[in-house]
Design an enzyme around this catalytic site. Structure first.
Site, short mmCIF file in Angstrom:
data_model
loop_
_atom_site.label_atom_id
_atom_site.label_comp_id
_atom_site.label_asym_id
_atom_site.label_seq_id
_atom_site.Cartn_x
_atom_site.Cartn_y
_atom_site.Cartn_z
N HIS A 28 13.38 15.92 -11.43
CA HIS A 28 14.52 15.06 -11.76
C HIS A 28 15.21 15.56 -13.04
CE1 HIS A 28 13.71 12.15 -8.70
NE2 HIS A 28 12.72 11.53 -9.29
N SER A 51 19.86 1.10 -5.65
CA SER A 51 18.49 1.48 -5.30
C SER A 51 17.63 1.58 -6.56
CB SER A 51 18.52 2.83 -4.56
OG SER A 51 17.22 3.22 -4.20
N LYS A 97 16.41 8.28 -6.86
CA LYS A 97 16.93 7.39 -5.80
C LYS A 97 18.05 8.01 -4.97
CE LYS A 97 14.68 4.57 -5.79
NZ LYS A 97 13.23 4.74 -5.48
P1 A3P Z 1 17.15 2.41 -0.87
O1 A3P Z 1 16.54 1.82 -2.10
O2 A3P Z 1 18.65 2.35 -0.89
O3 A3P Z 1 16.56 1.90 0.40
P2 A3P Z 1 14.15 8.67 -3.86
O4 A3P Z 1 13.18 9.21 -2.89
O5 A3P Z 1 15.07 9.72 -4.44
O6 A3P Z 1 13.51 7.83 -4.91
O7 A3P Z 1 15.16 7.72 -3.05
C1 A3P Z 1 14.71 6.53 -2.47
C2 A3P Z 1 15.79 6.01 -1.55
O8 A3P Z 1 15.84 6.82 -0.36
C3 A3P Z 1 15.53 4.58 -1.09
O9 A3P Z 1 16.84 4.02 -0.91
C4 A3P Z 1 14.80 4.83 0.23
O10 A3P Z 1 14.80 3.74 1.11
C5 A3P Z 1 15.65 5.98 0.78
N1 A3P Z 1 15.00 6.73 1.86
C6 A3P Z 1 13.78 7.30 1.87
N2 A3P Z 1 13.51 7.85 3.06
C7 A3P Z 1 14.60 7.62 3.83
C8 A3P Z 1 14.94 7.93 5.20
N3 A3P Z 1 14.10 8.58 6.00
N4 A3P Z 1 16.15 7.54 5.66
C9 A3P Z 1 17.00 6.87 4.87
N5 A3P Z 1 16.75 6.54 3.58
C10 A3P Z 1 15.55 6.92 3.08
#
Ligand code: A3P
Length: 290
Positions: free
Chosen positions: A103, A133, A48
């Site tokens: 991870h 998140s 996240k």
């Molecule tokens: P939120 O749950 O705060 O919206 P990961 O890919 O490491 O699992 O992280 C997921 C998080 O990154 C989520 O956060 C997701 O919405 C956010 N995310 C993914 N793409 C993004 C983008 N282009 N801009 C901003 N946040 C992004």
């Protein structure tokens, strides 16, 4: 809709618990002895923290702004997870430059990386936003334990007993590799504040300079709005037994500071104290408002 059943399988490895649905001792063993190539680019993150975002940025960077791969190939095929059970062939068969995602904590992966000249990109995010998140992600990801209330989940996040272990250990472990690996540290917040500038710095690190048109295409394609609508990265392709889409979206909010709407003053005070104890004056690539 009614919440679906959980897949209650946990794998324990190197002192941390991981979803057994995605990992076995064998797949984890494969990861820690992986023969990295000098041309490999490894995205390392605590969950996240912007993993999917970085996968998309690097896809556009290496395609030099061509959006076709990002629009036609799922992110987990473009940048497979090293430690998960599904990707061994995808990792072994390709002769091209490999984008690899992990991870895993540095203490288990760094030995294999130190023997190689692979480049590493570590993405970190304000742990308060990570906790929020991750909490929401637990609600839809059926391969993770039921998070309970936010307070219950936050307690487990702070203790480091959530899947993937302690955020503090993860970040400190990878920061400690500064002198030992060819590593680029970046925060979610930096990406948020200046995607184009950060992509430019990344491209310099990777020896893959980008012109203004490519950077503009990258910036457009890697925006939250575009990624939210791209089925190759928004995880809408995952069957409902694995991700219960009625409980929320993977591309949830994509903002900085959502913790302010989740943390009570007491939770915040406790977290700040712990953060100070754990991180102290450690030099991070960018500071986040706590
Ligand atoms: P939120 O749950 O705060 O919206 P990961 O890919 O490491 O699992 O992280 C997921 C998080 O990154 C989520 O956060 C997701 O919405 C956010 N995310 C993914 N793409 C993004 C983008 N282009 N801009 C901003 N946040 C992004």
């Amino acid at each position: 809709g009614r919440a679906m059943d959980r897949m209650e399988v946990t794998e324990t490895f190197a002192g941390i618990s991981l979803p057994g649905h995605l990992h076995t001792q064998e797949s984890l063993g494969f990861a820690v002895t992986f023969p990295f190539r000098p041309t490999d680019v490894v995205i390392a993150t605590y969950p996240k923290s912007g993993t999917t975002w970085m996968q998309e940025i690097l896809t556009l960077l290496f395609s030099r702004g061509d959006v076709l791969p990002a629009k036609t190939i799922p992110n987990w095929e473009r940048a497979p997870w090293l430690e998960q059970i599904y990707f061994r062939e995808a990792l072994q068969d390709t002769a091209a430059r490999r984008l690899i995602t992990t991870h895993l904590p540095a203490r288990v992966l760094a030995p294999a990386l130190q023997q190689s000249k692979a480049k590493v990109i570590y993405v970190a995010r304000n742990p308060k936003d990570v906790a929020v998140s991750f909490y929401h992600f637990h609600r839809l990801a059926k391969f993770l334990p039921d998070p309970g209330s936010f307070d219950t989940f936050l307690t487990r996040f702070i203790e480091g007993t959530v899947h993937y272990g302690s955020w503090f250990d993860h970040v400190k472990g990878w920061l400690a590799q500064r002198q030992l690996l060819d590593i680029f540290y970046v925060t979610y917040e930096e990406l948020h504040q200046d995607l184009r500038g950060t992509a430019q710095r990344l491209s310099a690190f990777l020896g893959c300079p980008l012109g203004p048109e490519t950077l503009a295409a990258l910036e457009q394609h890697c925006s939250f709005a575009t990624m939210r609508d791209n089925a190759m990265v928004n995880y809408s392709l995952i069957p409902a037994e694995i991700m219960d889409h009625s409980q929320g979206c993977f591309m949830r909010k994509g903002v900085v500071g959502d913790w302010r709407d989740h943390f009570s003053p007491l939770q915040n005070a406790l977290f700040n104290r712990l953060y100070q104890e754990e991180m102290g004056d450690l030099e991070l690539p960018a500071r986040w408002p706590m």
